[in-house]
Design an enzyme around this catalytic site. Sequence first.
Site, PDB file in Angstrom:
ATOM      1  N   PRO A  24      -0.037  -6.530  -1.401  1.00 13.68           N
ATOM      2  CA  PRO A  24      -0.996  -7.332  -0.632  1.00 13.68           C
ATOM      3  C   PRO A  24      -1.999  -8.007  -1.576  1.00 13.68           C
ATOM      4  O   PRO A  24      -2.570  -7.345  -2.439  1.00 13.68           O
ATOM      5  CB  PRO A  24      -1.699  -6.288   0.243  1.00 13.68           C
ATOM      6  CG  PRO A  24      -1.458  -4.969  -0.430  1.00 13.68           C
ATOM      7  CD  PRO A  24      -0.135  -5.095  -1.108  1.00 13.68           C
ATOM      8  N   GLN A 101      -1.040  -5.731   6.031  1.00  9.97           N
ATOM      9  CA  GLN A 101      -2.029  -4.729   5.618  1.00  9.97           C
ATOM     10  C   GLN A 101      -3.257  -4.852   6.521  1.00  9.97           C
ATOM     11  O   GLN A 101      -3.924  -5.882   6.547  1.00  9.97           O
ATOM     12  CB  GLN A 101      -2.436  -4.928   4.153  1.00  9.97           C
ATOM     13  CG  GLN A 101      -3.296  -3.763   3.659  1.00  9.97           C
ATOM     14  CD  GLN A 101      -3.797  -3.936   2.234  1.00  9.97           C
ATOM     15  OE1 GLN A 101      -4.326  -4.987   1.892  1.00  9.97           O
ATOM     16  NE2 GLN A 101      -3.649  -2.906   1.421  1.00  9.97           N
ATOM     17  N   TYR A 185     -12.903   0.066  -0.143  1.00 10.58           N
ATOM     18  CA  TYR A 185     -13.184  -0.540   1.168  1.00 10.58           C
ATOM     19  C   TYR A 185     -13.407   0.578   2.202  1.00 10.58           C
ATOM     20  O   TYR A 185     -13.365   1.772   1.868  1.00 10.58           O
ATOM     21  CB  TYR A 185     -12.071  -1.521   1.547  1.00 10.58           C
ATOM     22  CG  TYR A 185     -12.026  -2.674   0.567  1.00 10.58           C
ATOM     23  CD1 TYR A 185     -13.091  -3.571   0.487  1.00 10.58           C
ATOM     24  CD2 TYR A 185     -10.976  -2.839  -0.328  1.00 10.58           C
ATOM     25  CE1 TYR A 185     -13.105  -4.602  -0.456  1.00 10.58           C
ATOM     26  CE2 TYR A 185     -10.977  -3.862  -1.274  1.00 10.58           C
ATOM     27  CZ  TYR A 185     -12.041  -4.743  -1.324  1.00 10.58           C
ATOM     28  OH  TYR A 185     -12.068  -5.759  -2.250  1.00 10.58           O
ATOM     29  N   GLY A 329       2.343  -7.071  -7.869  1.00  9.36           N
ATOM     30  CA  GLY A 329       1.259  -7.962  -7.459  1.00  9.36           C
ATOM     31  C   GLY A 329       1.254  -9.243  -8.254  1.00  9.36           C
ATOM     32  O   GLY A 329       1.976 -10.204  -7.953  1.00  9.36           O
ATOM     33  N   ARG A 330       0.433  -9.247  -9.341  1.00 12.84           N
ATOM     34  CA  ARG A 330       0.183 -10.509 -10.047  1.00 12.84           C
ATOM     35  C   ARG A 330       1.441 -11.182 -10.569  1.00 12.84           C
ATOM     36  O   ARG A 330       1.487 -12.419 -10.642  1.00 12.84           O
ATOM     37  CB  ARG A 330      -0.819 -10.254 -11.189  1.00 12.84           C
ATOM     38  CG  ARG A 330      -2.235 -10.022 -10.674  1.00 12.84           C
ATOM     39  CD  ARG A 330      -3.099  -9.374 -11.720  1.00 12.84           C
ATOM     40  NE  ARG A 330      -2.617  -8.032 -12.025  1.00 12.84           N
ATOM     41  CZ  ARG A 330      -3.087  -7.271 -13.023  1.00 12.84           C
ATOM     42  NH1 ARG A 330      -4.029  -7.738 -13.801  1.00 12.84           N
ATOM     43  NH2 ARG A 330      -2.594  -6.066 -13.224  1.00 12.84           N
TER      44      ARG A 330
HETATM   45  C1  FNR Z   1      -5.290  -7.935  -5.099  1.00 15.29           C
HETATM   46  N1  FNR Z   1      -5.115  -6.617  -4.690  1.00 15.29           N
HETATM   47  C2  FNR Z   1      -5.223  -6.279  -3.359  1.00 15.29           C
HETATM   48  N2  FNR Z   1      -4.925  -5.018  -2.940  1.00 15.29           N
HETATM   49  C3  FNR Z   1      -4.927  -4.709  -1.624  1.00 15.29           C
HETATM   50  O1  FNR Z   1      -4.635  -3.577  -1.272  1.00 15.29           O
HETATM   51  N3  FNR Z   1      -5.220  -5.669  -0.697  1.00 15.29           N
HETATM   52  C4  FNR Z   1      -5.538  -6.948  -1.043  1.00 15.29           C
HETATM   53  O2  FNR Z   1      -5.754  -7.808  -0.172  1.00 15.29           O
HETATM   54  C5  FNR Z   1      -5.594  -7.266  -2.416  1.00 15.29           C
HETATM   55  N4  FNR Z   1      -5.942  -8.521  -2.846  1.00 15.29           N
HETATM   56  C6  FNR Z   1      -5.712  -8.892  -4.149  1.00 15.29           C
HETATM   57  C7  FNR Z   1      -5.847 -10.239  -4.531  1.00 15.29           C
HETATM   58  C8  FNR Z   1      -5.511 -10.628  -5.823  1.00 15.29           C
HETATM   59  C9  FNR Z   1      -5.613 -12.074  -6.200  1.00 15.29           C
HETATM   60  C10 FNR Z   1      -5.081  -9.671  -6.770  1.00 15.29           C
HETATM   61  C11 FNR Z   1      -4.687 -10.061  -8.172  1.00 15.29           C
HETATM   62  C12 FNR Z   1      -4.995  -8.343  -6.410  1.00 15.29           C
HETATM   63  C13 FNR Z   1      -4.559  -5.611  -5.639  1.00 15.29           C
HETATM   64  C14 FNR Z   1      -3.044  -5.809  -5.761  1.00 15.29           C
HETATM   65  O3  FNR Z   1      -2.394  -5.594  -4.533  1.00 15.29           O
HETATM   66  C15 FNR Z   1      -2.439  -4.840  -6.792  1.00 15.29           C
HETATM   67  O4  FNR Z   1      -2.644  -3.528  -6.357  1.00 15.29           O
HETATM   68  C16 FNR Z   1      -3.058  -5.035  -8.190  1.00 15.29           C
HETATM   69  O5  FNR Z   1      -3.125  -6.395  -8.534  1.00 15.29           O
HETATM   70  C17 FNR Z   1      -2.270  -4.250  -9.247  1.00 15.29           C
HETATM   71  O6  FNR Z   1      -0.918  -4.658  -9.266  1.00 15.29           O
HETATM   72  P1  FNR Z   1      -0.358  -5.753 -10.360  1.00 15.29           P
HETATM   73  O7  FNR Z   1      -1.073  -7.036 -10.109  1.00 15.29           O
HETATM   74  O8  FNR Z   1      -0.683  -5.167 -11.715  1.00 15.29           O
HETATM   75  O9  FNR Z   1       1.107  -5.839 -10.075  1.00 15.29           O
END
Ligand code: FNR
Length: 362
Positions: A24, A101, A185, A329-330
């Site tokens: 998410p 989510q 949160y 994610g990213r």
């Molecule tokens: C997030 N992350 C995040 N997590 C979540 O639970 N709900 C959300 O809405 C968001 N929003 C969000 C926006 C953006 C732009 C980023 C980069 C990250 C966290 C994301 O889901 C994830 O857990 C982390 O980015 C770590 O994973 P990666 O990016 O290392 O694969």
Amino acid sequence: MTDHLFSSLSIRETTVRNRVMVSPMCQYSCDRDGLATDWHEVHLGSRATGGAGVVMTEATAVEPRGRITPNDLGIWSDDHADALAPVAEFVSERGATPAIQLAHAGRKASKTRPWEGSEPLAPDEGGWETLAPSAVPYPYEDGEAETRKMTREDIEDLKDDFVAAAERALDAGFEIAEVHAAHGYLLHEFLSPVTNRREDEYGGDFEGRTRLLREVVAAVREVWPGDRPVFVRVSASDWLPDRESWTVEDTERLAPLLADAGADLVDVSSGGTHPDQQIPQTGPNYQVRYAERVGEATEALVGAVGGITEAEQADALIRNDRADLAIVGREHLRDPYFALHAAEKLDADEVEWPIQYSRAAK
Ligand code: FNR
């Protein structure tokens, strides 16, 4: 046979085509009132076209005050469900499993967007009063921001909001509901003694602080059809070793209780409670070891997230039984076709590029 990244995964009656999930990620792209826009359909639709097994929406607020910014998604009315329905439909048509989510941002709400500085929004700028288990503002207790301690009525309303949100999400066509209890949160704020100083049955000891999350998960499970999965995202630790805080041991203790409440998968992230957090590492697989520990503590499935960027890396997580889902994610922001590219690299024949793109086949 050993499972791998492109093995399907059956959870209740839902079959996910592979083990890649789009994590998410807030897009801060609603024009008004939390209604999904073309951005959400194209963004999430592209990742479904890109081969992911589960495509999850960003944190979707169960009530207006639960948004981080005024531009976040919401699902507090039928209009919101109607706006999300085409997103879920397109994701399903592309063979992915649409997931939502469900979230409330608590004391971390009412901010400008990250690219506007994530500054607190004053009421005359469209901001609102934030809610929290205790009147402990974010980020610093002695800072200027304020937050209001939730009354018992607020807590009852919140549970109702999660239930109504789940019912609407179902109407909108989602197959998986994830309860967001991570990243500092609202539901995580109840778990952590850093933010929960209540003296009623929703605070105090482990049982009191975990009560709201357990009740929300059970309430969502009750309205979510028995053949469809419920996930819960948790922060394994606050990473605040210098004070009484939420720890990995607490998460290990919580995980089986979440399974008892009806969670099918625990999505294991970490941090977000306080800017003083000391994350031990942030490189590849940085949270996987906590997913493993949670997996050992519960019968529920686990998802690993954080620093997963490579096909072989994601595949190894599944093959070595370290997690049931590789949550990316990213890397999905960099590459909507992460799963299809991974399938090519791994020579997996379970996944095919869309027929529309066949003339580009290698
Ligand atoms: C997030 N992350 C995040 N997590 C979540 O639970 N709900 C959300 O809405 C968001 N929003 C969000 C926006 C953006 C732009 C980023 C980069 C990250 C966290 C994301 O889901 C994830 O857990 C982390 O980015 C770590 O994973 P990666 O990016 O290392 O694969």
